[in-house]
Structure formats: C-alpha cells, structure tokens
Write a protein that holds these residues in place. Structure first.
Motif, PDB file in Angstrom:
ATOM      1  N   MET A 219       0.847  -1.179   0.000  1.00 49.30           N
ATOM      2  CA  MET A 219       0.000   0.000   0.000  1.00 49.30           C
ATOM      3  C   MET A 219       0.891   1.241   0.000  1.00 49.30           C
ATOM      4  N   TYR A 220       0.558   2.187  -0.879  1.00 46.06           N
ATOM      5  CA  TYR A 220       1.320   3.430  -0.993  1.00 46.06           C
ATOM      6  C   TYR A 220       0.644   4.477  -0.113  1.00 46.06           C
ATOM      7  N   VAL A 221       1.430   5.107   0.750  1.00 50.37           N
ATOM      8  CA  VAL A 221       0.917   6.067   1.736  1.00 50.37           C
ATOM      9  C   VAL A 221       1.519   7.436   1.453  1.00 50.37           C
ATOM     10  N   SER A 222       0.683   8.392   1.075  1.00 49.96           N
ATOM     11  CA  SER A 222       1.207   9.729   0.781  1.00 49.96           C
ATOM     12  C   SER A 222       1.334  10.533   2.071  1.00 49.96           C
ATOM     13  N   ASN A 223       2.512  11.119   2.255  1.00 46.51           N
ATOM     14  CA  ASN A 223       2.793  11.960   3.423  1.00 46.51           C
ATOM     15  C   ASN A 223       2.884  13.407   2.946  1.00 46.51           C
ATOM     16  N   ARG A 224       1.746  14.084   3.010  1.00 53.11           N
ATOM     17  CA  ARG A 224       1.639  15.412   2.410  1.00 53.11           C
ATOM     18  C   ARG A 224       2.552  16.435   3.064  1.00 53.11           C
ATOM     19  N   GLY A 225       2.797  16.280   4.357  1.00 48.60           N
ATOM     20  CA  GLY A 225       3.573  17.282   5.081  1.00 48.60           C
ATOM     21  C   GLY A 225       5.068  17.209   4.871  1.00 48.60           C
ATOM     22  N   GLU A 226       5.574  16.139   4.248  1.00 45.61           N
ATOM     23  CA  GLU A 226       7.018  16.022   4.046  1.00 45.61           C
ATOM     24  C   GLU A 226       7.390  15.655   2.611  1.00 45.61           C
ATOM     25  N   GLY A 227       6.410  15.615   1.713  1.00 50.24           N
ATOM     26  CA  GLY A 227       6.715  15.337   0.306  1.00 50.24           C
ATOM     27  C   GLY A 227       7.241  13.939   0.062  1.00 50.24           C
ATOM     28  N   SER A 228       6.653  12.957   0.722  1.00 47.64           N
ATOM     29  CA  SER A 228       7.141  11.591   0.560  1.00 47.64           C
ATOM     30  C   SER A 228       5.990  10.592   0.413  1.00 47.64           C
ATOM     31  N   VAL A 229       6.364   9.372   0.015  1.00 46.67           N
ATOM     32  CA  VAL A 229       5.421   8.253  -0.065  1.00 46.67           C
ATOM     33  C   VAL A 229       6.041   7.071   0.678  1.00 46.67           C
ATOM     34  N   SER A 230       5.335   6.555   1.667  1.00 48.85           N
ATOM     35  CA  SER A 230       5.783   5.357   2.382  1.00 48.85           C
ATOM     36  C   SER A 230       5.149   4.132   1.741  1.00 48.85           C
ATOM     37  N   VAL A 231       5.885   3.012   1.735  1.00 51.09           N
ATOM     38  CA  VAL A 231       5.367   1.774   1.163  1.00 51.09           C
ATOM     39  C   VAL A 231       5.189   0.760   2.292  1.00 51.09           C
ATOM     40  N   PHE A 232       3.948   0.310   2.463  1.00 50.60           N
ATOM     41  CA  PHE A 232       3.606  -0.633   3.526  1.00 50.60           C
ATOM     42  C   PHE A 232       3.386  -2.016   2.934  1.00 50.60           C
ATOM     43  N   ASP A 233       4.029  -3.031   3.502  1.00 51.18           N
ATOM     44  CA  ASP A 233       3.893  -4.416   3.047  1.00 51.18           C
ATOM     45  C   ASP A 233       2.854  -5.123   3.925  1.00 51.18           C
ATOM     46  N   PHE A 234       1.760  -5.592   3.307  1.00 49.97           N
ATOM     47  CA  PHE A 234       0.681  -6.215   4.078  1.00 49.97           C
ATOM     48  C   PHE A 234       1.135  -7.509   4.749  1.00 49.97           C
ATOM     49  N   THR A 235       1.886  -8.339   4.031  1.00 52.97           N
ATOM     50  CA  THR A 235       2.306  -9.624   4.581  1.00 52.97           C
ATOM     51  C   THR A 235       3.291  -9.447   5.729  1.00 52.97           C
ATOM     52  N   GLN A 236       4.265  -8.565   5.537  1.00 54.00           N
ATOM     53  CA  GLN A 236       5.263  -8.322   6.590  1.00 54.00           C
ATOM     54  C   GLN A 236       4.726  -7.422   7.704  1.00 54.00           C
ATOM     55  N   ASN A 237       3.608  -6.761   7.413  1.00 48.32           N
ATOM     56  CA  ASN A 237       2.969  -5.866   8.374  1.00 48.32           C
ATOM     57  C   ASN A 237       3.918  -4.769   8.844  1.00 48.32           C
ATOM     58  N   LYS A 238       4.622  -4.175   7.878  1.00 53.41           N
ATOM     59  CA  LYS A 238       5.543  -3.096   8.238  1.00 53.41           C
ATOM     60  C   LYS A 238       5.861  -2.236   7.016  1.00 53.41           C
ATOM     61  N   LEU A 239       6.415  -1.060   7.275  1.00 51.99           N
ATOM     62  CA  LEU A 239       6.879  -0.180   6.205  1.00 51.99           C
ATOM     63  C   LEU A 239       8.208  -0.721   5.686  1.00 51.99           C
TER      64      LEU A 239
ATOM     65  N   VAL B 175       2.428   3.034 -12.321  1.00 47.36           N
ATOM     66  CA  VAL B 175       2.558   4.452 -11.976  1.00 47.36           C
ATOM     67  C   VAL B 175       1.557   4.845 -10.894  1.00 47.36           C
ATOM     68  N   LEU B 176       2.048   5.524  -9.875  1.00 48.79           N
ATOM     69  CA  LEU B 176       1.206   6.115  -8.839  1.00 48.79           C
ATOM     70  C   LEU B 176       1.050   7.594  -9.155  1.00 48.79           C
ATOM     71  N   TRP B 177      -0.214   8.026  -9.273  1.00 48.98           N
ATOM     72  CA  TRP B 177      -0.514   9.420  -9.570  1.00 48.98           C
ATOM     73  C   TRP B 177      -1.042  10.102  -8.307  1.00 48.98           C
ATOM     74  N   LEU B 178      -0.460  11.248  -7.954  1.00 52.07           N
ATOM     75  CA  LEU B 178      -0.885  11.983  -6.771  1.00 52.07           C
ATOM     76  C   LEU B 178      -0.967  13.479  -7.069  1.00 52.07           C
ATOM     77  N   SER B 179      -1.969  14.114  -6.483  1.00 44.71           N
ATOM     78  CA  SER B 179      -2.066  15.568  -6.623  1.00 44.71           C
ATOM     79  C   SER B 179      -1.134  16.243  -5.627  1.00 44.71           C
ATOM     80  N   GLY B 180      -0.598  17.412  -6.013  1.00 40.07           N
ATOM     81  CA  GLY B 180       0.231  18.215  -5.117  1.00 40.07           C
ATOM     82  C   GLY B 180      -0.618  19.350  -4.588  1.00 40.07           C
ATOM     83  N   ARG B 181      -1.280  19.133  -3.470  1.00 39.11           N
ATOM     84  CA  ARG B 181      -2.352  19.999  -2.989  1.00 39.11           C
ATOM     85  C   ARG B 181      -1.965  21.469  -2.875  1.00 39.11           C
TER      86      ARG B 181
END
Length: 397
Positions: free
Chosen positions: A302-322, A345-351
């Motif tokens: 799962m791709y997690v957008s972190n708007r406050g720091e300009g990053s994307v974290s990647v979470f692994d469901f099976t490993q249950n961790k980033l 491709v992951l598309w995200l708006s830059g708010r």
C-alpha cells in the motif's frame, strides 16, 4: 493332446460365455427375480449449489477471493464497460473550479473542464459509466462521460465533499462534511432516499468491509471514526481516536478484510483498526501529514502519501511493516490519487503546489511533475481494473 488352435478356440468361447453372463446380470429385472444388488445401493442426492465463502450484502456481486478484496483489480483487467475508454487522469482543482485532464502517455493536459465551486474529488460511479465531480461549495455534482470526456448538466446535491456507493449499487452515499450528514441517494438521479445525521464533524472518507455489510467513516474535524450498517443505513458505533488533535483522512481495508487503515495527517501515521470488533486502534507512524492510501495491483503493498514532508511510504501487508520511503525531488505536497491500470505508476495531486506527480511504483522515481490549476485534490486515474466502483477517487472490487 489338443492343438494350440483348439485351446485358443476354447478360451475365446469361455470368455464369450462369461461376458454374456455379465450382461445378463446387469440387464432388466425379471418379474420373479428381484434385483438385490440395485436394492442395496443408496440413491444419490442431487448436488446442492455450493454456498459462497463470504455471505455478502444482498445484491452485491460475489466476493472473488475470501482473502483478497482486491482480486478483481489485477493489472489491465478492465471491465468490458470501460475497455474502450481513453486512459486519462482527471484532476479537480479546488481553487480554480476546474478539472485538468491529463494524458498519462504524454504527461500533458489535453483539456480543462469548468465545473462548480470548489471541486474536491472525481468519483467513478458504481456502474463505471460516469465520473462525478464533487463541487463541495457549489452544491452540485458534475457528470463527466469518460468515453468522450464531455461534462453533462450538473445535478443539485448539497455539500458533496465526497461520494461513495454501496457494494450492491443500490445507493450513492454523499459525505456531507459541513452538514454533518451521511445522505443515501439514488445512484443515478441522486434523489435523497435517507439522511443519517451524525454527531461528529467532517465526515469525509470511507471504505467497506469484505462482505459489504458495514463501512468505516473518518470524521476529520473531531478526530472520530464511525461504523455504519450498510443495509440499515445507520451509524451503529462511534469512537474518538486516542490522539489529541487527530485528523483522520483516507480509509482502506486490508486485502484479507481483517483490518482497516486510516490515514491521520496530525498523528503522522495510519491507525490500524479491527473493523468487526471496532476496538481501540493502534498507530503506525509513516511520515508527516499522512493523507492518502492506495493498494498495489498485486495486493501486496500500500502506498501512503505523506503530504507534510513530500514523501510516499510503502507498507507491506504480509510483513505488516513499512519497507520503503520515496522522497519527491524538490519536495511537494502529495495528497490524493490512484494507481495506473497496469500498476506501474502512482498518480498523486500536489495539494499546495498546483501540480501533479507521476511516480514509478517499482523504483519510487518521479516520472513527471505537471502544473495544473490551484488546489488540486482528489484526482482519479481512469479507467482502472475492477467490476464495480465503491467511489472516492477509485475503490474497485
């Protein structure tokens, strides 16, 4: 002594008699000789149709896989309904009152559609045939035909911050954020069927359980979560998040349906919730300003957008961790979006930067940074794989 030929003939004759005897035994019964063999055989019961592994909401399409709610979302597995639609990225610009339409192949804006005041999200309809632009302060929904890219006549709907559809396609659910209501409407005409008042502030995002019988809603301005019975159309549980100043945002269910993840832009992470039990959730830190949640096409990450720091974290469901974190070059404010049909491709708006980011999902590399209108928010990548849409910027099953 008999010859070889004589012996052979005797063997053949004996075999023939044996066959005839067997045929006689298998034949129709005579009146004075009951068939004891057949009488001893129990009649075979007709096969009963197998019950579905998941007893879904009445009228909902069957769950394809009991441990993967996203089984229909594999790369390029497009429904026949959308197969001929041109691939586009629809970007609602909240401060420009427009939708920028991007060609994902060229990364260029090919059209600008003028809509109502403060468009928040572009939402695919349950039947995949229409894109609804949520004009929050204009109090309308603008329909767009994704086949032609043309906008239709706006429909009057009060305070449509966000829009969802019940898994059986029976109702549209308008997240009336400032009105403090969940409004269940006809999914085509948008006429009100039932209004469910809520006591929390800022209902905005949601996702449905594996069986579709309930959904979890985030209340942004009061830091609360709701559990809503889909069929009864009513709130059945409510809780305050255990963090002072919590601001929950996007909601996504895990592939196996056991957990819900709720992004929180003030707690800087995701809340992990047991939706069935609706017990106190735990916080998993991801990055500053955690906002949007998007599942990969193989249901592994799962791709997690972190708007406050300009990053994307990647979470692994099976490993249950980033497992990874991708930082945008030159920073940015990654917000809402979606994954391309092929999953690459992951598309995200830059708010806060009037731009859109295209990110390679294999490497995290920024592929493009495209200037759009002011305040880009809930962009929709369309079409995407799936049999039907649950709303938001594209939750497909």
């Amino acid at each position: 002594m008999p010859t070889t030929t004589t012996v052979a003939r005797a063997l053949v004759a004996g075999a023939a008699l044996t066959v005839l005897a067997g045929l006689t035994a298998c034949g129709t019964e005579t009146r004075d000789q009951p068939n004891r063999t057949l009488a001893a055989v129990k009649p075979v019961k007709p096969a009963m149709p197998a019950k579905p592994l998941v007893q879904g909401l009445p009228g909902m399409p069957p769950v394809l896989h009991p441990r993967d709610v996203y089984a229909a979302d594999r790369p390029n597995r497009l429904s026949p309904v959308v197969r001929d639609f041109p691939s586009r990225v629809y970007v609602p610009n909240t401060e420009s009152d427009t939708v920028s339409v991007i060609d994902p192949k060229t990364y260029e804006i090919v059209e600008t559609i003028h809509v109502g005041r403060q468009p928040q999200h572009v939402v695919p309809s349950w039947d995949l045939k229409t894109l609804w632009v949520n004009n929050n302060r204009g109090h309308t929904l603008t329909p767009i035909d994704p086949k032609t890219g043309k906008a239709g006549k706006p429909v009057d709907v009060h305070d449509p911050y966000n829009l969802y559809f019940t898994p059986n396609g029976k109702y549209a659910v308008v997240m009336a954020s400032l009105d403090r209501e969940l409004v269940f409407r006809d999914p085509h005409t948008m006429k009100t069927v039932k209004t469910e008042p809520v006591s929390c502030y800022g209902v905005n995002h949601a996702d449905f359980s594996l069986d579709g019988r309930y959904f979890i809603v985030s209340c942004e301005f009061s830091g609360e979560l709701l559990k809503v019975d889909t069929e009864k159309m009513e709130v059945v549980a409510q809780q305050k998040l255990p963090y002072e100043g919590a601001m929950p945002q996007d909601v996504k269910i895990s592939p196996d349906g056991k957990r819900f993840y709720i992004a929180d832009m003030m707690a800087d992470g995701m809340w992990v919730l047991d939706g069935d039990k609706f017990t106190r959730p735990t916080l998993l830190p991801t990055g500053k300003g955690t906002h949007g949640l998007y599942v990969s096409r193989d249901s592994r990450e799962m791709y997690v957008s972190n708007r406050g720091e300009g990053s994307v974290s990647v979470f692994d469901f099976t490993q249950n961790k980033l497992t990874k974190k991708w930082h945008l070059p030159d920073g940015g404010s990654p917000d809402m979006g979606g994954v391309s049909a092929d999953g690459k491709v992951l598309w995200l708006s830059g708010r806060y930067d009037a731009e859109v980011y295209a990110i390679d999902t294999r490497t995290g590399k920024q592929l493009a940074r495209i200037k759009v209108g002011n305040g880009p928010h809930g962009l929709a990548v369309y079409p995407q794989p799936g049999r039907y849409s649950l709303g938001h910027t594209g939750i497909f099953r």
